[in-house]
Design a protein around this motif. Structure first.
Motif, mmCIF file in Angstrom:
data_model
loop_
_atom_site.group_PDB
_atom_site.id
_atom_site.type_symbol
_atom_site.label_atom_id
_atom_site.label_comp_id
_atom_site.label_asym_id
_atom_site.label_seq_id
_atom_site.Cartn_x
_atom_site.Cartn_y
_atom_site.Cartn_z
ATOM 1 N N LEU A 209 28.479 79.538 72.857
ATOM 2 C CA LEU A 209 27.648 80.247 73.518
ATOM 3 C C LEU A 209 27.629 81.830 73.031
ATOM 4 O O LEU A 209 26.549 82.479 73.765
ATOM 5 C CB LEU A 209 28.450 80.455 75.065
ATOM 6 N N ALA A 210 27.786 81.926 71.978
ATOM 7 C CA ALA A 210 27.622 83.505 71.311
ATOM 8 C C ALA A 210 28.205 83.242 69.986
ATOM 9 O O ALA A 210 28.784 82.649 69.547
ATOM 10 C CB ALA A 210 28.485 84.545 72.184
ATOM 11 N N ALA A 211 27.455 84.197 69.055
ATOM 12 C CA ALA A 211 28.077 84.432 67.602
ATOM 13 C C ALA A 211 29.497 85.202 67.765
ATOM 14 O O ALA A 211 29.526 86.241 68.391
ATOM 15 C CB ALA A 211 26.959 85.002 66.895
ATOM 16 N N LEU A 212 30.032 84.942 66.707
ATOM 17 C CA LEU A 212 31.242 85.964 66.550
ATOM 18 C C LEU A 212 30.923 87.211 66.004
ATOM 19 O O LEU A 212 29.893 87.319 65.324
ATOM 20 C CB LEU A 212 32.137 85.136 65.421
ATOM 21 N N PRO A 213 31.645 88.364 66.480
ATOM 22 C CA PRO A 213 31.166 89.640 66.230
ATOM 23 C C PRO A 213 31.252 89.681 64.590
ATOM 24 O O PRO A 213 32.182 89.179 63.962
ATOM 25 C CB PRO A 213 32.321 90.553 66.843
ATOM 26 N N ARG A 214 30.776 90.526 64.005
ATOM 27 C CA ARG A 214 30.608 90.614 62.764
ATOM 28 C C ARG A 214 31.718 90.816 61.879
ATOM 29 O O ARG A 214 32.271 90.361 60.971
ATOM 30 C CB ARG A 214 29.739 91.943 62.187
ATOM 31 N N ASP A 215 32.884 91.653 62.617
ATOM 32 C CA ASP A 215 34.142 92.021 61.850
ATOM 33 C C ASP A 215 35.146 90.724 61.945
ATOM 34 O O ASP A 215 35.716 90.572 61.063
ATOM 35 C CB ASP A 215 34.981 93.188 62.881
ATOM 36 N N VAL A 216 34.894 90.045 63.132
ATOM 37 C CA VAL A 216 35.701 88.751 63.159
ATOM 38 C C VAL A 216 35.146 87.684 62.041
ATOM 39 O O VAL A 216 35.951 86.750 61.268
ATOM 40 C CB VAL A 216 35.625 87.794 64.603
ATOM 41 N N ARG A 217 33.673 87.393 61.797
ATOM 42 C CA ARG A 217 33.132 86.918 60.812
ATOM 43 C C ARG A 217 33.693 87.028 59.588
ATOM 44 O O ARG A 217 34.059 86.241 58.485
ATOM 45 C CB ARG A 217 31.660 86.551 60.807
ATOM 46 N N ALA A 218 33.655 88.324 59.278
ATOM 47 C CA ALA A 218 33.998 88.713 57.887
ATOM 48 C C ALA A 218 35.376 88.363 57.681
ATOM 49 O O ALA A 218 35.904 88.038 56.421
ATOM 50 C CB ALA A 218 33.696 90.485 57.981
ATOM 51 N N ALA A 219 36.313 88.656 58.709
ATOM 52 C CA ALA A 219 37.628 88.450 58.370
ATOM 53 C C ALA A 219 38.023 86.783 58.118
ATOM 54 O O ALA A 219 38.700 86.412 57.311
ATOM 55 C CB ALA A 219 38.601 88.612 59.626
ATOM 56 N N LEU A 220 37.241 85.847 58.844
ATOM 57 C CA LEU A 220 37.395 84.653 58.710
ATOM 58 C C LEU A 220 36.797 84.153 57.285
ATOM 59 O O LEU A 220 37.324 83.479 56.600
ATOM 60 C CB LEU A 220 36.546 84.040 59.723
ATOM 61 N N ASP A 221 35.985 85.024 56.781
ATOM 62 C CA ASP A 221 35.224 84.530 55.357
ATOM 63 C C ASP A 221 35.909 85.319 54.163
ATOM 64 O O ASP A 221 35.851 84.984 53.236
ATOM 65 C CB ASP A 221 33.581 85.038 55.458
ATOM 66 N N ALA A 222 37.003 86.288 54.394
ATOM 67 C CA ALA A 222 37.623 87.065 53.363
ATOM 68 C C ALA A 222 38.655 86.177 52.958
ATOM 69 O O ALA A 222 39.317 85.229 53.454
ATOM 70 C CB ALA A 222 37.976 88.122 53.948
ATOM 71 N N PRO A 223 38.936 86.251 51.784
ATOM 72 C CA PRO A 223 40.339 85.806 51.230
ATOM 73 C C PRO A 223 41.440 86.377 51.529
ATOM 74 O O PRO A 223 41.376 87.541 52.254
ATOM 75 C CB PRO A 223 39.899 85.863 49.502
ATOM 76 N N ALA A 224 42.396 85.649 51.174
ATOM 77 C CA ALA A 224 43.803 86.183 51.488
ATOM 78 C C ALA A 224 44.014 87.293 50.263
ATOM 79 O O ALA A 224 43.864 87.077 49.241
ATOM 80 C CB ALA A 224 44.924 85.138 51.460
ATOM 81 N N PRO A 225 44.837 88.194 50.790
ATOM 82 C CA PRO A 225 45.274 88.669 52.128
ATOM 83 C C PRO A 225 44.476 89.371 53.002
ATOM 84 O O PRO A 225 44.559 89.776 54.033
ATOM 85 C CB PRO A 225 46.548 89.546 51.864
ATOM 86 N N GLU A 226 43.049 89.596 52.529
ATOM 87 C CA GLU A 226 42.191 90.817 53.099
ATOM 88 C C GLU A 226 41.905 90.080 54.542
ATOM 89 O O GLU A 226 41.812 91.085 55.665
ATOM 90 C CB GLU A 226 40.917 90.974 52.303
ATOM 91 N N GLY A 227 41.735 89.060 54.921
ATOM 92 C CA GLY A 227 41.272 88.470 56.109
ATOM 93 C C GLY A 227 42.585 88.316 57.030
ATOM 94 O O GLY A 227 42.174 87.675 58.085
ATOM 95 N N LEU A 228 43.667 88.473 56.340
ATOM 96 C CA LEU A 228 44.772 88.039 57.179
ATOM 97 C C LEU A 228 45.723 89.263 57.732
ATOM 98 O O LEU A 228 46.711 88.932 58.240
ATOM 99 C CB LEU A 228 45.888 87.069 56.398
ATOM 100 N N ALA A 229 45.210 90.501 57.690
ATOM 101 C CA ALA A 229 45.995 91.459 58.247
ATOM 102 C C ALA A 229 44.876 92.759 58.495
ATOM 103 O O ALA A 229 45.080 93.426 57.993
ATOM 104 C CB ALA A 229 47.078 92.137 57.038
#
Length: 232
Positions: A209-229
């Motif tokens: 029903l909505a797109a994820l906010p940009r910061d959440v999308r960026a975290a999901l697409d980031a490699p570890a460990p950047e997207g995991l903390a």
């Protein structure tokens, strides 16, 4: 009444528009107990507040909300009672609403339960809040789901390193996972608005029903460990 004879229950907050998705909320508990959860247990009160915040934003868009009422307050080792109750809840949701998308939200022990149940075919996204994820918790079954974790940096009850280690293993297993850190401890009482907004955003996006906010999308697409903390 014996534990086997007890039946879980669901507290329901209906959608105020035609049903398009369901959010299932699972509260915290304890390591071992066969006593029923207390009606005013802080973990249940806190999860109800999160559910109510999400429903205010999502009920008018067709999202039904259910809070799982466990048979017993404990996880109880191999019995994994909270996990069994979440599986039961998913079956109930299917009977009532068919194959609509389901987003699972769980705190602490409830976080462990919803992450375990995330491979259900109806589930599109899982949100774990300060999840209790001991070493050895399975992760590969979550491939194909969106998984968002959040943990208080000052959590003394469930150390934040547990969800960090879980997220790293999940990422290595090919799960699309992001993990955020917030100020405060296990009760999620500091930065309340940020906790609620994150859950709302994950539910609406998981429901389609909505797109994820940009910061959440960026975290999901980031490699570890950047997207995991990611500080939130």
């Amino acid at each position: 009444m014996t534990t086997a004879a007890r039946v879980p229950a669901l507290d329901h907050t209906p959608a105020t528009a035609p049903t398009r998705a369901v959010a299932v909320f699972a509260h915290g508990g304890t390591v071992a107990s066969v006593e029923p959860p207390r009606e005013r247990a802080l973990s249940l009160v806190r999860m109800r507040a999160i559910q109510e915040a999400v429903s205010r934003a999502a009920a008018g868009r067709g999202v039904e909300a259910y809070v799982v009422r466990y048979r017993v307050a404990g996880w109880n080792g191999a019995a994994a009672d909270a996990h069994a109750d979440v599986r039961w809840a998913l079956d109930q949701v299917r009977e009532r609403h068919g194959g609509v998308p389901v987003v699972l939200v769980g705190h602490s022990m409830g976080g462990r339960a919803v992450l375990r149940a995330g491979d259900d075919p109806s589930v599109t996204a899982v949100c774990g809040l300060a999840p209790w994820t001991p070493p050895g918790e399975p992760v590969a079954h979550l491939r194909g789901r969106t998984v968002v974790l959040a943990h208080g940096r000052g959590d003394r009850w469930v150390p934040a390193r547990l969800s960090e280690e879980y997220a790293v293993r999940a990422h290595r297993a090919g799960v699309r996972v992001a993990r955020f850190t917030l100020p405060g401890g296990h009760g999620m009482v500091r930065a309340v608005g940020r906790w609620h907004a994150l859950v709302r955003d994950v539910v609406l996006a998981g429901a389609g029903l909505a797109a994820l906010p940009r910061d959440v999308r960026a975290a999901l697409d980031a490699p570890a460990p950047e997207g995991l903390a990611v500080p939130l």
